[in-house]
Motif scaffolding. Structure first.
Motif, mmCIF file in Angstrom:
data_model
loop_
_atom_site.group_PDB
_atom_site.id
_atom_site.type_symbol
_atom_site.label_atom_id
_atom_site.label_comp_id
_atom_site.label_asym_id
_atom_site.label_seq_id
_atom_site.Cartn_x
_atom_site.Cartn_y
_atom_site.Cartn_z
ATOM 1 N N SER A 186 -12.095 39.844 -24.516
ATOM 2 C CA SER A 186 -10.887 39.288 -23.901
ATOM 3 C C SER A 186 -9.658 40.134 -24.189
ATOM 4 C CB SER A 186 -10.640 37.861 -24.384
ATOM 5 O OG SER A 186 -11.665 37.010 -23.950
ATOM 6 N N THR A 187 -9.594 40.703 -25.392
ATOM 7 C CA THR A 187 -8.424 41.512 -25.750
ATOM 8 C C THR A 187 -8.357 42.802 -24.946
ATOM 9 O OG1 THR A 187 -9.694 42.454 -27.582
ATOM 10 C CG2 THR A 187 -8.230 40.589 -28.092
ATOM 11 N N SER A 188 -9.488 43.232 -24.396
ATOM 12 C CA SER A 188 -9.517 44.452 -23.581
ATOM 13 C C SER A 188 -9.157 44.185 -22.125
ATOM 14 C CB SER A 188 -10.906 45.088 -23.627
ATOM 15 O OG SER A 188 -11.276 45.379 -24.949
ATOM 16 N N LEU A 189 -9.169 42.918 -21.723
ATOM 17 C CA LEU A 189 -8.880 42.561 -20.337
ATOM 18 C C LEU A 189 -7.388 42.278 -20.166
ATOM 19 C CD1 LEU A 189 -11.896 40.155 -19.738
ATOM 20 C CD2 LEU A 189 -11.606 42.429 -18.748
ATOM 21 N N THR A 190 -6.831 42.822 -19.121
ATOM 22 C CA THR A 190 -5.410 42.614 -18.850
ATOM 23 C C THR A 190 -5.226 41.471 -17.860
ATOM 24 O OG1 THR A 190 -5.387 44.112 -16.958
ATOM 25 C CG2 THR A 190 -4.991 45.100 -19.134
ATOM 26 N N GLU A 191 -3.987 41.089 -17.686
ATOM 27 C CA GLU A 191 -3.668 40.067 -16.688
ATOM 28 C C GLU A 191 -4.149 40.515 -15.311
ATOM 29 O OE1 GLU A 191 0.252 37.894 -14.730
ATOM 30 O OE2 GLU A 191 0.496 39.104 -16.533
ATOM 31 N N ALA A 192 -3.994 41.811 -15.023
ATOM 32 C CA ALA A 192 -4.428 42.352 -13.729
ATOM 33 C C ALA A 192 -5.947 42.216 -13.556
ATOM 34 C CB ALA A 192 -4.001 43.813 -13.602
ATOM 35 N N ASP A 193 -6.704 42.405 -14.646
ATOM 36 C CA ASP A 193 -8.164 42.239 -14.579
ATOM 37 C C ASP A 193 -8.528 40.807 -14.203
ATOM 38 O OD1 ASP A 193 -8.660 44.900 -15.371
ATOM 39 O OD2 ASP A 193 -8.549 44.354 -17.503
ATOM 40 N N PHE A 194 -7.820 39.858 -14.795
ATOM 41 C CA PHE A 194 -8.077 38.450 -14.484
ATOM 42 C C PHE A 194 -7.701 38.125 -13.043
ATOM 43 C CE2 PHE A 194 -8.562 38.049 -18.987
ATOM 44 C CZ PHE A 194 -9.377 36.943 -19.163
ATOM 45 N N ILE A 195 -6.583 38.637 -12.603
ATOM 46 C CA ILE A 195 -6.149 38.382 -11.225
ATOM 47 C C ILE A 195 -7.136 39.000 -10.245
ATOM 48 C CG2 ILE A 195 -4.345 38.892 -9.524
ATOM 49 C CD1 ILE A 195 -2.331 38.515 -11.868
ATOM 50 N N GLN A 196 -7.625 40.201 -10.566
ATOM 51 C CA GLN A 196 -8.623 40.848 -9.708
ATOM 52 C C GLN A 196 -9.899 40.018 -9.621
ATOM 53 O OE1 GLN A 196 -8.382 43.479 -7.684
ATOM 54 N NE2 GLN A 196 -10.480 43.117 -7.046
ATOM 55 N N MET A 197 -10.356 39.495 -10.759
ATOM 56 C CA MET A 197 -11.556 38.668 -10.767
ATOM 57 C C MET A 197 -11.303 37.376 -9.993
ATOM 58 S SD MET A 197 -14.720 38.158 -11.427
ATOM 59 C CE MET A 197 -15.070 39.634 -12.337
ATOM 60 N N GLN A 198 -10.136 36.800 -10.173
ATOM 61 C CA GLN A 198 -9.776 35.579 -9.445
ATOM 62 C C GLN A 198 -9.797 35.826 -7.940
ATOM 63 O OE1 GLN A 198 -5.828 34.088 -10.313
ATOM 64 N NE2 GLN A 198 -6.416 32.003 -9.793
ATOM 65 N N LEU A 199 -9.267 36.953 -7.512
ATOM 66 C CA LEU A 199 -9.272 37.298 -6.084
ATOM 67 C C LEU A 199 -10.692 37.523 -5.580
ATOM 68 C CD1 LEU A 199 -6.192 39.692 -5.881
ATOM 69 C CD2 LEU A 199 -6.378 37.385 -4.919
ATOM 70 N N GLU A 200 -11.511 38.182 -6.394
ATOM 71 C CA GLU A 200 -12.902 38.437 -5.990
ATOM 72 C C GLU A 200 -13.673 37.132 -5.816
ATOM 73 O OE1 GLU A 200 -16.924 40.602 -7.633
ATOM 74 O OE2 GLU A 200 -14.996 41.505 -8.134
ATOM 75 N N LEU A 201 -13.365 36.150 -6.661
ATOM 76 C CA LEU A 201 -14.081 34.874 -6.621
ATOM 77 C C LEU A 201 -13.445 33.864 -5.678
ATOM 78 C CD1 LEU A 201 -14.837 34.459 -10.426
ATOM 79 C CD2 LEU A 201 -16.401 35.231 -8.629
ATOM 80 N N ASN A 202 -12.328 34.230 -5.063
ATOM 81 C CA ASN A 202 -11.627 33.306 -4.175
ATOM 82 C C ASN A 202 -12.572 32.777 -3.093
ATOM 83 O OD1 ASN A 202 -9.411 31.862 -3.246
ATOM 84 N ND2 ASN A 202 -8.851 33.469 -1.792
ATOM 85 N N GLY A 203 -12.533 31.481 -2.887
ATOM 86 C CA GLY A 203 -13.399 30.862 -1.891
ATOM 87 C C GLY A 203 -14.748 30.435 -2.438
ATOM 88 N N THR A 204 -15.005 30.721 -3.699
ATOM 89 C CA THR A 204 -16.255 30.295 -4.324
ATOM 90 C C THR A 204 -15.955 29.176 -5.321
ATOM 91 O OG1 THR A 204 -16.211 31.744 -6.265
ATOM 92 C CG2 THR A 204 -17.092 32.683 -4.207
ATOM 93 N N PHE A 205 -16.989 28.459 -5.732
ATOM 94 C CA PHE A 205 -16.805 27.388 -6.712
ATOM 95 C C PHE A 205 -16.330 27.936 -8.049
ATOM 96 C CE2 PHE A 205 -20.995 28.957 -7.550
ATOM 97 C CZ PHE A 205 -21.192 28.779 -8.913
#
Length: 179
Positions: free
Chosen positions: A49-68
């Motif tokens: 988690s410490t290696s992941l940035t806010e941008a990494d989380f936002i990117q993952m959130q965008l990738e998963l958009n529309g999924t459960f």
């Protein structure tokens, strides 16, 4: 061992008017999403988690958009490190639960389909079917609805807090003549 749970789930499916075909379609979509995003999710979850940035989380959130799985991020402020860690835990939990439970859910739907087929073969129906038939018939037959509304101008529902969605639909339809 699971007979009571299975029976309860099938009743819930029926009360919500969920057919085995509809549930199967949802499970197929879930499986497709797990396959499509699985590698990225596993990499994301395996990264500290410490290696992941806010941008990494936002990117993952965008990738998963529309999924459960996108719901894992809903209640977290991704600008804060502690919140990102919690969001990652939630995502991991949802991902692993989906992978683990998908075969069980498919078996449940198979049992549900077999139960429905057996009822049809025997010309039988259960309590949930009776309520669903009434709701469907009243919705499709305006003359029947008008006749029932005229006949039942006053309705008293005892134990309303225990009313199921379908039972409430019958009452709502009968009472819909008057605003």
């Amino acid at each position: 061992f699971y007979q009571r749970d299975i029976s309860s789930l099938i009743k819930s499916f029926k009360r919500e008017d969920l057919s085995p075909q509809l549930i199967t379609a949802v499970l197929d979509e879930t499986e497709a999403n797990l396959k499509k995003h699985g590698a990225a999710l596993e990499t994301f979850i395996a990264t500290r988690s410490t290696s992941l940035t806010e941008a990494d989380f936002i990117q993952m959130q965008l990738e998963l958009n529309g999924t459960f799985l996108a719901s894992a991020f809903l209640h977290f402020d991704l600008t804060e490190k502690t919140q990102r860690t919690e969001a990652k835990k939630e995502l991991k939990s949802q991902f692993e639960d989906a992978q683990k439970n998908l075969p069980k859910q498919r078996s449940l739907v198979e049992l549900y389909g077999a139960y429905q087929a057996e009822l049809k073969k025997r010309g039988r129906y259960d309590y949930e079917d009776m309520i669903l038939m009434v709701v469907r018939k009243i919705k499709e037959d305006a003359d029947l609805l008008a006749t029932l509304q005229e006949q039942f101008r006053y309705i008293l529902v005892d134990e309303y807090q225990d009313t199921t969605g379908d039972q409430k639909a019958v009452v709502d339809l009968l009472a819909s003549f008057y605003e």
